[in-house]
Write a protein that holds these residues in place. Structure first.
Motif, PDB file in Angstrom:
ATOM      1  N   SER A 632       0.816  -1.331  -0.061  1.00 57.26           N
ATOM      2  CA  SER A 632      -0.087  -0.101   0.136  1.00 57.26           C
ATOM      3  C   SER A 632       0.896   1.204  -0.067  1.00 57.26           C
ATOM      4  O   SER A 632       0.649   2.297  -0.807  1.00 57.26           O
ATOM      5  CB  SER A 632      -0.891   0.115   1.313  1.00 57.26           C
ATOM      6  OG  SER A 632      -1.729  -1.130   1.156  1.00 57.26           O
ATOM      7  N   GLY A 633       2.056   1.358   0.939  1.00 51.48           N
ATOM      8  CA  GLY A 633       2.944   2.470   0.816  1.00 51.48           C
ATOM      9  C   GLY A 633       3.500   2.731  -0.646  1.00 51.48           C
ATOM     10  O   GLY A 633       3.641   3.795  -0.931  1.00 51.48           O
ATOM     11  N   ILE A 634       3.999   1.519  -0.962  1.00 53.30           N
ATOM     12  CA  ILE A 634       4.714   1.733  -2.361  1.00 53.30           C
ATOM     13  C   ILE A 634       3.566   2.230  -3.454  1.00 53.30           C
ATOM     14  O   ILE A 634       3.923   3.185  -4.154  1.00 53.30           O
ATOM     15  CB  ILE A 634       5.047   0.347  -2.785  1.00 53.30           C
ATOM     16  CG1 ILE A 634       6.514   0.236  -2.213  1.00 53.30           C
ATOM     17  CG2 ILE A 634       5.749   0.612  -4.261  1.00 53.30           C
ATOM     18  CD1 ILE A 634       6.975  -1.271  -2.251  1.00 53.30           C
ATOM     19  N   ALA A 636       1.017   4.028  -2.784  1.00 55.95           N
ATOM     20  CA  ALA A 636       0.686   5.528  -2.517  1.00 55.95           C
ATOM     21  C   ALA A 636       1.714   6.315  -2.999  1.00 55.95           C
ATOM     22  O   ALA A 636       1.385   7.580  -3.566  1.00 55.95           O
ATOM     23  CB  ALA A 636       0.592   5.447  -1.073  1.00 55.95           C
ATOM     24  N   LEU A 637       3.066   5.929  -2.971  1.00 53.98           N
ATOM     25  CA  LEU A 637       4.121   6.698  -3.455  1.00 53.98           C
ATOM     26  C   LEU A 637       4.132   6.647  -5.110  1.00 53.98           C
ATOM     27  O   LEU A 637       4.326   7.887  -5.645  1.00 53.98           O
ATOM     28  CB  LEU A 637       5.475   6.014  -2.933  1.00 53.98           C
ATOM     29  CG  LEU A 637       6.825   6.813  -3.313  1.00 53.98           C
ATOM     30  CD1 LEU A 637       6.847   8.151  -2.756  1.00 53.98           C
ATOM     31  CD2 LEU A 637       8.011   6.255  -3.116  1.00 53.98           C
ATOM     32  N   ALA A 638       4.078   5.715  -5.698  1.00 54.54           N
ATOM     33  CA  ALA A 638       3.743   5.502  -7.011  1.00 54.54           C
ATOM     34  C   ALA A 638       2.692   6.414  -7.659  1.00 54.54           C
ATOM     35  O   ALA A 638       2.432   6.912  -8.854  1.00 54.54           O
ATOM     36  CB  ALA A 638       3.834   4.010  -7.471  1.00 54.54           C
ATOM     37  N   ARG A 639       1.616   6.458  -6.755  1.00 51.46           N
ATOM     38  CA  ARG A 639       0.367   7.313  -7.263  1.00 51.46           C
ATOM     39  C   ARG A 639       0.804   8.677  -7.511  1.00 51.46           C
ATOM     40  O   ARG A 639       0.201   9.513  -8.416  1.00 51.46           O
ATOM     41  CB  ARG A 639      -0.684   6.969  -6.236  1.00 51.46           C
ATOM     42  CG  ARG A 639      -2.167   7.511  -6.650  1.00 51.46           C
ATOM     43  CD  ARG A 639      -3.215   7.229  -5.683  1.00 51.46           C
ATOM     44  NE  ARG A 639      -3.455   5.613  -5.587  1.00 51.46           N
ATOM     45  CZ  ARG A 639      -3.022   5.461  -4.261  1.00 51.46           C
ATOM     46  NH1 ARG A 639      -2.770   6.081  -3.292  1.00 51.46           N
ATOM     47  NH2 ARG A 639      -3.265   4.083  -4.223  1.00 51.46           N
ATOM     48  N   LEU A 640       1.893   9.009  -6.728  1.00 51.30           N
ATOM     49  CA  LEU A 640       1.988  10.543  -6.686  1.00 51.30           C
ATOM     50  C   LEU A 640       2.563  10.945  -8.313  1.00 51.30           C
ATOM     51  O   LEU A 640       2.694  12.187  -8.711  1.00 51.30           O
ATOM     52  CB  LEU A 640       3.108  11.083  -5.905  1.00 51.30           C
ATOM     53  CG  LEU A 640       2.808  10.815  -4.392  1.00 51.30           C
ATOM     54  CD1 LEU A 640       3.918  11.048  -3.117  1.00 51.30           C
ATOM     55  CD2 LEU A 640       1.515  11.570  -3.962  1.00 51.30           C
TER      56      LEU A 640
END
Length: 676
Positions: A632-634, A636-640
């Motif tokens: 989920s963290g990765i 969320a970061l990729a979503r940026l």
């Protein structure tokens, strides 16, 4: 003869399969007919085999090769000798009586066909156990009787108490069986075979061998024979209900009365006694193991007898009697009087089956009320049950000329000659047990068959929690049971009187057992000393009339008569005066509470810790939940970087190419610099 050997276990198995697999489609008469026929055939075949063995013929051979693994082979085989045929006759005869009795006792039960299947399967399992010529088959029969006992104790599976009782029996026996299989493992590891005969032939070669529980630590190094025999006996402690693995046997009364008789008299609980007798060549090499056996038997004989005094359930009184008598047999084993233990096993099988089945007859006559406080005066209503119950009680307390006298007195005398550590306590226990046995046996007898008629008074008409009506209501009278119930009582009463007188000489002082039982007469001369004091069955009974054993039994009978018929108010006063002792007995020495608190509670505590700490904390929380959080963290970061604008994606690609080229050029410059 080999075909006849096969017929003995396979006939009950065939009856079990027919009654069980077709239980929903065949009528009751066919189910009980095929089951009884199977056990009847097994009994008749056992009689012929006995005659063949008596003529001097024995058999030890493989019937079927089951498995070969490396240098080890496992097979189904039979060892037919005098010890085996004794057990075969006892098991098949008592089982036949129980089968016949079941027709009357279970006639209205919806599980009628299923019950016949189970008891026939029980008989098959016990026969496979006693006929085995190797440890593998012994273990198969050992586990099979445990499995079927689980099914039978919990036969009325809609009752929570029955389910609790069969689980208790199953778990208690698993503890014993863990030790048993470790003992078998030691045999296989050291002898390289599981066949009895090679093990017995080479046992003396391992008399001085040792085994280390922790390699290199002398403090944990013990005699191989002692460890092996004690582990094997731990299995016997479970099956034959010796302290502290005895807790399952009283609760087994939750099963129907016929199976109570079969478990307590001829199968399951006698398996441990038989096994130790069969393993006599091993046990004779370890005084430590024999001492352990005699002490455990002594504790069981004495302290389980005390519990019989306070029971008010007719079946539980007889059940605690079984525990005490099994203790007597175990004491005989520890004294190296193996033939005496088997002798008492045989006589006890007849009169204990008689007592259980007679108790079942009383229960039928009382409309399934088992509380002896609601009985009294049944003698005139149930004359056949009364007489047979009296015969069983007289045999149980060791009345001279009855079968129980010859075996019980022989145990007491054998223990008096023993010098095994613990034999002094054992002698005290079995002597005290004479009075205790007589007291609780005739307390039961007097409260049920004599005195005031208490039925229909304390009981109110109604139904229990299972919708079953119990007890006599006001105006109802007990009644004698039908012939199919009392006929087995009569047939069992006959050997309860005569079998001891007839068989004591060949079984104890003749060569009946021959090489089937081994005794090191130099180290343990008990049987030789017992033989010197024997002057015939009649003389033995006459001499007993002046012995302390007889007068202890008389004192027990007279005490129970005085307390429960002449002065029935005294027991209540004794109970009040001995409150803490009665509480201790009422709670069965707190064995059950200890096991429930320490072992069951401890298991639940460990399980809860593994659930919350391991499953919920580590697996769900850290591994599963942690991986979810990382992903989920990765994401969320990729979503940026996912804006949806083409110019941003083009800029990112150009920037990436430039960065890649820059790194490549830097690497080339460094490479050429190193070349120069």
């Amino acid at each position: 003869m080999e075909n006849l050997y096969l017929l003995v276990p396979l006939a009950p198995l065939f009856g079990a399969l027919i009654a069980g697999l077709l239980c929903r489609v065949i009528p009751k008469v066919l189910a009980h007919s095929v089951a009884i026929a199977g056990v009847g055939i097994a009994f008749v075949a056992s009689v012929f085999i006995y005659q063949d063995v008596a003529a001097g013929n024995t058999f030890n051979g493989t019937v079927y090769q089951w498995l070969t693994s490396g240098d080890y082979s496992f097979q189904v085989g039979f060892l037919i000798d005098s010890l085996t045929v004794t057990m075969m006759l006892v098991v098949t005869f008592v089982s036949l009586m129980v089968h016949i009795y079941t027709i009357g006792y279970m006639q209205d039960d919806p599980g009628y066909n299923r019950f016949f299947s189970y008891i026939s399967l029980f008989t098959f399992s016990m026969l496979m156990l006693v006929m085995a010529n190797n440890f593998m088959q012994l273990f198969f029969g050992w586990e099979a009787v445990g499995l079927v006992s689980y099914l039978l104790i919990g036969f009325w599976y809609t009752r929570p108490t029955a389910i609790f009782a069969n689980l208790k029996a199953f778990l208690a026996n698993r503890v014993g069986d863990f030790g048993f299989i470790l003992g078998i493992g030691l045999v296989l590891a050291n002898f390289g075979t599981l066949d009895y005969q090679p093990v017995f032939d080479h046992a003396r070669d391992f008399a001085d061998a040792t085994v280390s529980l922790i390699p290199g630590c002398d403090a944990t190094t013990f005699s191989l024979m002692s460890v092996t025999c004690i582990l094997l006996f731990v299995g016997a402690m479970g099956k034959s209900a010796q302290v502290p693995l005895h807790v399952w046997l009283p609760d087994s009364m939750e099963g129907p009365t016929p199976i109570s008789a079969l478990i307590h008299a001829a199968t399951m609980v006698t398996a441990g006694i038989f096994m130790v007798s069969r393993m006599s060549p091993l046990f004779e090499l370890s005084d430590t193991a024999l001492s352990f056996v005699i002490v455990i038997g002594s504790i069981t004989a004495l302290f389980m007898g005390f519990l019989g005094i306070i029971q008010n359930d007719i079946k539980r009184v007889v059940a605690y009697s079984t525990l005490s008598q099994l203790g007597y047999m175990t004491v005989a084993l520890g004294a190296s009087a193996y033939s005496v233990a088997i002798f008492h096993l045989m006589t006890h099988a007849f009169f204990k089956a008689l007592l259980f089945l007679a108790a079942g007859s009383v229960i039928i006559g009382m409309h399934h009320d088992q509380d002896i406080r609601n009985m009294g005066g049944l003698r005139k209503y149930m004359p056949i049950t009364w007489l047979t119950f009296l015969i069983g009680s007289l045999a149980l307390i060791g009345t001279p000329f009855f079968s129980g006298f010859y075996s019980k007195d022989s145990i007491i005398e054998a223990v008096s000659f023993s010098h095994i550590p613990g034999s002094g306590f054992a002698y005290f226990s079995v002597m005290a047990g004479v009075f205790i046995t007589a007291f609780y046996s005739f307390r039961l007898y007097f409260l049920v068959f004599h005195g005031e008629e208490r039925f229909g008074k304390a009981h109110k008409e109604g139904h229990d929690s299972h919708g079953e009506h119990h007890g006599l209501v006001h105006g109802q009278k007990p009644h004698e049971t039908p012939w199919v119930v009392w006929l087995p009582l009569v047939l069992l009463a006959i050997p309860s009187v005569f079998i001891g007188y007839i068989t004591i000489e060949p079984m104890l002082f003749g060569d009946f057992f021959g090489s089937a039982i081994f005794i090191d007469t130099e180290a343990h001369p008990v049987m030789e000393e017992l033989t010197q004091d024997y002057h015939g069955a009649f003389a033995m009974a006459l001499h007993a009339l002046t012995s302390p054993v007889f007068w202890l039994a008389v004192a027990g009978v007279v005490s129970s008569w005085f307390l429960y018929l002449k002065q029935p108010q005294i027991p209540a006063k004794i109970k009040a005066a001995c409150g803490p002792i009665h509480t201790l007995l009422e709670n069965k020495y707190y064995f059950d509470k200890f096991y429930e608190t320490v072992f069951a509670g401890g298991a639940r505590l460990i399980g809860r810790g593994l659930w919350k700490g391991g499953d919920a904390g580590i697996i769900d929380g850290l591994i599963v939940g942690g991986s979810v959080r990382v992903v989920s963290g990765i994401a969320a970061l990729a979503r940026l970087f996912q804006s949806g604008h083409i110019y941003q994606y083009a800029f990112t690609m150009i920037f990436g190419v430039c960065a890649f080229l820059t790194l490549w050029l830097l690497w080339l410059m460094g490479f050429f610099a190193r070349l120069n």
